[in-house]
Design a protein around this motif. Sequence first.
Motif, short mmCIF file in Angstrom:
data_model
loop_
_atom_site.label_atom_id
_atom_site.label_comp_id
_atom_site.label_asym_id
_atom_site.label_seq_id
_atom_site.Cartn_x
_atom_site.Cartn_y
_atom_site.Cartn_z
N TRP A 79 -1.28 16.51 -28.81
CA TRP A 79 0.11 16.91 -29.09
C TRP A 79 0.54 16.44 -30.47
N VAL A 80 0.18 15.22 -30.82
CA VAL A 80 0.55 14.68 -32.13
C VAL A 80 -0.08 15.52 -33.24
N LEU A 81 -1.35 15.90 -33.06
CA LEU A 81 -2.04 16.71 -34.06
C LEU A 81 -1.40 18.09 -34.23
N ARG A 82 -0.65 18.52 -33.23
CA ARG A 82 -0.01 19.83 -33.30
C ARG A 82 1.48 19.73 -33.64
N GLY A 83 1.87 18.57 -34.16
CA GLY A 83 3.21 18.43 -34.70
C GLY A 83 4.27 17.90 -33.77
N LEU A 84 3.93 17.59 -32.53
CA LEU A 84 4.93 17.00 -31.65
C LEU A 84 5.11 15.53 -32.03
N GLN A 85 6.25 15.01 -31.76
CA GLN A 85 6.57 13.63 -32.12
C GLN A 85 5.71 12.65 -31.34
N PRO A 86 5.28 11.55 -31.98
CA PRO A 86 4.62 10.49 -31.22
C PRO A 86 5.51 10.09 -30.05
N GLY A 87 4.88 9.84 -28.92
CA GLY A 87 5.63 9.52 -27.71
C GLY A 87 5.95 10.73 -26.85
N ALA A 88 5.54 11.92 -27.32
CA ALA A 88 5.82 13.14 -26.54
C ALA A 88 5.20 13.06 -25.16
N GLU A 89 3.98 12.55 -25.07
CA GLU A 89 3.32 12.32 -23.77
C GLU A 89 2.29 11.23 -23.96
N SER A 90 2.26 10.28 -23.05
CA SER A 90 1.25 9.22 -23.07
C SER A 90 0.09 9.61 -22.16
N VAL A 91 -1.02 8.91 -22.34
CA VAL A 91 -2.16 9.12 -21.45
C VAL A 91 -1.78 8.75 -20.02
N GLY A 92 -0.97 7.71 -19.86
CA GLY A 92 -0.51 7.31 -18.53
C GLY A 92 0.32 8.39 -17.87
N ALA A 93 1.19 9.03 -18.65
CA ALA A 93 2.00 10.13 -18.10
C ALA A 93 1.10 11.30 -17.71
N HIS A 94 0.10 11.57 -18.54
CA HIS A 94 -0.86 12.63 -18.22
C HIS A 94 -1.63 12.30 -16.95
N THR A 95 -2.07 11.06 -16.81
CA THR A 95 -2.80 10.65 -15.60
C THR A 95 -1.94 10.88 -14.37
N TYR A 96 -0.66 10.53 -14.46
CA TYR A 96 0.26 10.80 -13.34
C TYR A 96 0.31 12.29 -13.05
N GLY A 97 0.42 13.10 -14.10
CA GLY A 97 0.48 14.55 -13.92
C GLY A 97 -0.78 15.11 -13.29
N VAL A 98 -1.94 14.58 -13.70
CA VAL A 98 -3.21 15.03 -13.13
C VAL A 98 -3.29 14.63 -11.65
N ALA A 99 -2.91 13.39 -11.33
CA ALA A 99 -2.94 12.95 -9.93
C ALA A 99 -2.00 13.80 -9.08
N LEU A 100 -0.82 14.09 -9.60
CA LEU A 100 0.15 14.92 -8.88
C LEU A 100 -0.40 16.33 -8.66
N ALA A 101 -0.91 16.95 -9.72
CA ALA A 101 -1.46 18.30 -9.60
C ALA A 101 -2.66 18.31 -8.65
N ALA A 102 -3.53 17.30 -8.76
CA ALA A 102 -4.71 17.23 -7.90
C ALA A 102 -4.32 17.09 -6.44
N MET A 103 -3.32 16.26 -6.16
CA MET A 103 -2.87 16.09 -4.78
C MET A 103 -2.31 17.39 -4.23
N LEU A 104 -1.47 18.06 -5.03
CA LEU A 104 -0.89 19.32 -4.57
C LEU A 104 -1.97 20.39 -4.35
N LEU A 105 -2.92 20.47 -5.27
CA LEU A 105 -4.02 21.42 -5.12
C LEU A 105 -4.84 21.10 -3.87
N ALA A 106 -5.20 19.83 -3.69
CA ALA A 106 -6.01 19.42 -2.54
C ALA A 106 -5.27 19.70 -1.23
N ASP A 107 -3.99 19.41 -1.19
CA ASP A 107 -3.22 19.66 0.02
C ASP A 107 -3.15 21.15 0.34
N GLU A 108 -3.04 21.98 -0.69
CA GLU A 108 -3.02 23.43 -0.48
C GLU A 108 -4.38 23.92 -0.01
#
Length: 197
Positions: free
Chosen positions: A19-48
Amino acid sequence: MLSVLLELQRLKRLDRTGWVLRGLQPGAESVGAHTYGVALAAMLLADEVRRRGGEIDVERVLRLALVHDWAETRMGDLPRTASDYFGAAARQRAERAAFDDMVADLGAELGREYSAWHEEYETRASVEARLVKAADVIDLLAQAFVFERAGARELGEFWADVEAREFGLDGVAAEVVSETIRALVAARAALNGQAQG
């Protein structure tokens, strides 16, 4: 255990480089926030997948999702293009070594267990690992969509050929992932239609 827990706190502040390389401000998304998003998406996918009669180990899915980017505490969030310069094999070896060194503080038995989870994800050795990789891409697309909805531009490369992306899934799991990606692409198309209209 405490040393690992404290080291992993870095992921909450480590910027997602793409994101930073594409011009978004630092702090736009952290790796920790992404990990949360992946866990959330994975749980929803698995439950479906389970709801539709597919077999999936949800605990395994969540463990894989949570450990998938731990090596970044020591390696940083290297953009995909880094592999063009280092080579994919060298990058994988470095990430493996960083991960193994980090979890060594958990003791031999537990360290091996966590390393096995990470290796399973990296090699896509199970349907659960492949579903988590799909969740990784789905979270990326969802975040790109949110950024674009807020006015970000020049993120089209993340969407290129995404509907043709192959995750090595079949049956119900492949259907659920495909439907989710198609829904994201349709939402983006509708957003772009509104922006032009």
